[in-house]
Design a protein around this motif. Structure first.
Motif, PDB file in Angstrom:
ATOM      1  N   UNK A 184      24.116  -3.914  67.654  1.00 16.22           N
ATOM      2  CA  UNK A 184      24.498  -3.190  66.444  1.00 16.22           C
ATOM      3  C   UNK A 184      25.520  -3.881  65.577  1.00 16.22           C
ATOM      4  N   UNK A 185      25.888  -5.140  65.907  1.00 18.30           N
ATOM      5  CA  UNK A 185      26.965  -5.810  65.197  1.00 18.30           C
ATOM      6  C   UNK A 185      26.492  -6.831  64.167  1.00 18.30           C
ATOM      7  N   UNK A 186      25.181  -6.990  63.994  1.00 23.63           N
ATOM      8  CA  UNK A 186      24.701  -8.006  63.066  1.00 23.63           C
ATOM      9  C   UNK A 186      24.586  -7.506  61.644  1.00 23.63           C
ATOM     10  N   UNK A 187      24.190  -8.426  60.733  1.00 17.96           N
ATOM     11  CA  UNK A 187      24.078  -8.087  59.317  1.00 17.96           C
ATOM     12  C   UNK A 187      22.684  -8.325  58.744  1.00 17.96           C
ATOM     13  N   UNK A 188      21.741  -8.762  59.571  1.00 18.25           N
ATOM     14  CA  UNK A 188      20.406  -9.064  59.064  1.00 18.25           C
ATOM     15  C   UNK A 188      19.428  -7.960  59.417  1.00 18.25           C
TER      16      UNK A 188
ATOM     17  N   UNK B 206      21.749  -3.708  60.266  1.00 15.84           N
ATOM     18  CA  UNK B 206      22.174  -2.822  59.176  1.00 15.84           C
ATOM     19  C   UNK B 206      21.242  -2.870  57.979  1.00 15.84           C
ATOM     20  N   UNK B 207      20.031  -3.386  58.170  1.00 19.39           N
ATOM     21  CA  UNK B 207      19.062  -3.516  57.082  1.00 19.39           C
ATOM     22  C   UNK B 207      17.957  -2.489  57.282  1.00 19.39           C
ATOM     23  N   UNK B 208      17.843  -1.547  56.340  1.00 20.78           N
ATOM     24  CA  UNK B 208      16.860  -0.471  56.503  1.00 20.78           C
ATOM     25  C   UNK B 208      15.446  -1.006  56.626  1.00 20.78           C
ATOM     26  N   UNK B 209      15.123  -2.113  55.912  1.00 14.60           N
ATOM     27  CA  UNK B 209      13.762  -2.658  55.946  1.00 14.60           C
ATOM     28  C   UNK B 209      13.426  -3.291  57.287  1.00 14.60           C
ATOM     29  N   UNK B 210      14.439  -3.695  58.060  1.00 13.44           N
ATOM     30  CA  UNK B 210      14.187  -4.382  59.324  1.00 13.44           C
ATOM     31  C   UNK B 210      14.861  -3.693  60.506  1.00 13.44           C
TER      32      UNK B 210
ATOM     33  N   UNK C  13      15.137  -4.378  79.133  1.00 12.67           N
ATOM     34  CA  UNK C  13      16.349  -3.699  78.703  1.00 12.67           C
ATOM     35  C   UNK C  13      16.017  -2.340  78.069  1.00 12.67           C
ATOM     36  N   UNK C  14      17.033  -1.465  78.036  1.00 11.38           N
ATOM     37  CA  UNK C  14      16.863  -0.146  77.441  1.00 11.38           C
ATOM     38  C   UNK C  14      17.650   0.002  76.142  1.00 11.38           C
ATOM     39  N   UNK C  15      18.384  -1.057  75.719  1.00 13.11           N
ATOM     40  CA  UNK C  15      19.129  -0.975  74.463  1.00 13.11           C
ATOM     41  C   UNK C  15      18.273  -1.507  73.315  1.00 13.11           C
ATOM     42  N   UNK C  16      18.887  -1.893  72.189  1.00 13.39           N
ATOM     43  CA  UNK C  16      18.112  -2.265  70.999  1.00 13.39           C
ATOM     44  C   UNK C  16      17.951  -3.768  70.830  1.00 13.39           C
ATOM     45  N   UNK C  17      18.309  -4.578  71.833  1.00 14.08           N
ATOM     46  CA  UNK C  17      18.234  -6.027  71.685  1.00 14.08           C
ATOM     47  C   UNK C  17      16.790  -6.516  71.634  1.00 14.08           C
ATOM     48  N   UNK C  18      16.521  -7.452  70.736  1.00 13.43           N
ATOM     49  CA  UNK C  18      15.190  -8.047  70.675  1.00 13.43           C
ATOM     50  C   UNK C  18      15.306  -9.552  70.444  1.00 13.43           C
ATOM     51  N   UNK C  19      14.280 -10.269  70.881  1.00 16.56           N
ATOM     52  CA  UNK C  19      14.269 -11.727  70.889  1.00 16.56           C
ATOM     53  C   UNK C  19      13.295 -12.245  69.829  1.00 16.56           C
TER      54      UNK C  19
ATOM     55  N   UNK D  29      13.950  -1.475  62.450  1.00 14.57           N
ATOM     56  CA  UNK D  29      13.089  -1.274  63.607  1.00 14.57           C
ATOM     57  C   UNK D  29      13.110  -2.417  64.587  1.00 14.57           C
ATOM     58  N   UNK D  30      13.602  -3.577  64.159  1.00 14.26           N
ATOM     59  CA  UNK D  30      13.691  -4.731  65.050  1.00 14.26           C
ATOM     60  C   UNK D  30      14.901  -4.657  65.967  1.00 14.26           C
ATOM     61  N   UNK D  31      15.845  -3.747  65.686  1.00 15.27           N
ATOM     62  CA  UNK D  31      17.057  -3.658  66.483  1.00 15.27           C
ATOM     63  C   UNK D  31      18.002  -4.803  66.187  1.00 15.27           C
TER      64      UNK D  31
END
Length: 331
Positions: free
Chosen positions: A109-113, A116-120, A155-161, A122-124
């Protein structure tokens, strides 16, 4: 992991040298091409330092980047790593994978791409693994990419690769437990550019076939079209690329498109001309526009009218050939 890499490399006929420290000798040469050849044929298996394990922001691709390795065994004549990595272009594979991955969860949840981007959104929280390497190129030796995919997938959090590749051996990835948390982008280009300037990589048709296999295995996939160049009949060449990509994908595939034009810095130009003195790649500052960053660095890009024309054409072609795809950015 180091023992596994050594065993697999020995089975492939590679010479294995164990060093007492982390200093590699015998690579330097007055001839840049000789030094390049020695370095490109060297894989250093090492431990990532504390600084190397610290994720960094990486716009516009993802929230953060982390490195499984640095350097690449391919021979692309426009190589984006030229001038950005210190010393001869040795590939360094990091074997302390668990420690590297431990640094990622606190950044949720700490990134800026994408964070915090409504268009993206869903990628977490997205992590890019191919900023300074092609991780699939090293997978047959290390297995670290499929391990990383499984780590994210479980994982069960929002991290994605995310990662991009010019290679096509994907069996271990297809068998990995990805959980829909990895997007694999195939780095592709017009056939003429791929054939002329991307030595040591998989053919374009093989990359597109790999993208189709991964999509059928449930992966999110993508096209990283780079570096875009106005070669002869570029409009037709890129339209054929998008048509071939569409034909390779199964119905309903989750696809993104990234469009990246060719650019170079004075430093990368000098390095590349030392490595590839006979290259046919256009790197003429006189026909480019200079862009400066806040630190005074120079980058040579195509003139604005040509950039506008190429952008309108390629974005239109991508939308027509891949109507369900999401265009992430043009740069």
């Amino acid at each position: 992991m180091a023992g596994r890499v050594a065993e697999r490399a020995a089975a492939m006929g590679a010479e294995i040298v164990e060093l007492a420290g982390d200093r590699i000798t015998g690579l330097k040469d007055d001839d840049p091409r000789t030094e390049y050849r020695r370095a490109k044929s060297t894989l250093a298996v090492t431990v990532a330092s504390a600084g190397a394990m610290r994720p960094q922001p990486i716009p516009p691709s993802a929230d953060w980047r982390f490195d499984l390795a640095t350097g690449c065994p391919a021979h692309c004549q426009y190589c984006y790593l030229a001038g950005s990595l210190k010393g001869p272009p040795v590939t360094r594979l990091f074997v302390n994978l668990p420690e590297i991955l431990e640094h990622l969860p606190p950044l949720s949840g700490q990134g800026r791409i994408t964070s915090t981007n409504a268009d993206r959104a869903g990628e977490g929280t997205t992590f890019e693994a191919s900023c300074y390497t092609d991780p699939l190129a090293l997978e047959p030796l290390s297995g670290c990419l499929s391990e990383t995919i499984s780590w994210f997938g479980e994982r069960s959090d929002d991290l994605s690769l995310r990662f991009t590749t010019k290679f096509a051996e994907t069996a271990s990835l297809e068998a990995a437990v990805h959980g829909g948390r990895t997007r694999v982008r195939l780095s592709v280009n017009a056939e003429e550019i791929t054939r002329r300037f991307e030595g040591g990589t998989a053919p374009l048709a093989a990359r597109l076939a790999a993208m189709g296999r991964l999509a059928r295995a449930g992966y999110k996939v993508g096209l990283t079209v780079a570096p875009i160049m106005p070669v002869e009949d570029w409009e037709g060449a890129y339209d054929r690329l998008f048509a071939a990509a569409s034909a390779a994908l199964p119905a309903g595939a989750d696809v993104t498109v990234e469009l990246i034009t060719h650019r170079f810095t004075p430093g990368s130009r000098d390095v590349l001309l030392g490595w590839y003195p006979a290259t046919g790649l256009e790197m003429d500052p006189a026909v480019r526009t200079v862009k400066r960053n806040k630190f005074g660095g120079r980058k040579y890009v195509y003139p604005a009218p040509l950039m506008r024309e190429m952008r309108a054409t390629l974005e239109g072609q991508a939308a027509a050939r891949l109507p369900g795809a999401q265009l992430l950015y043009w740069t």
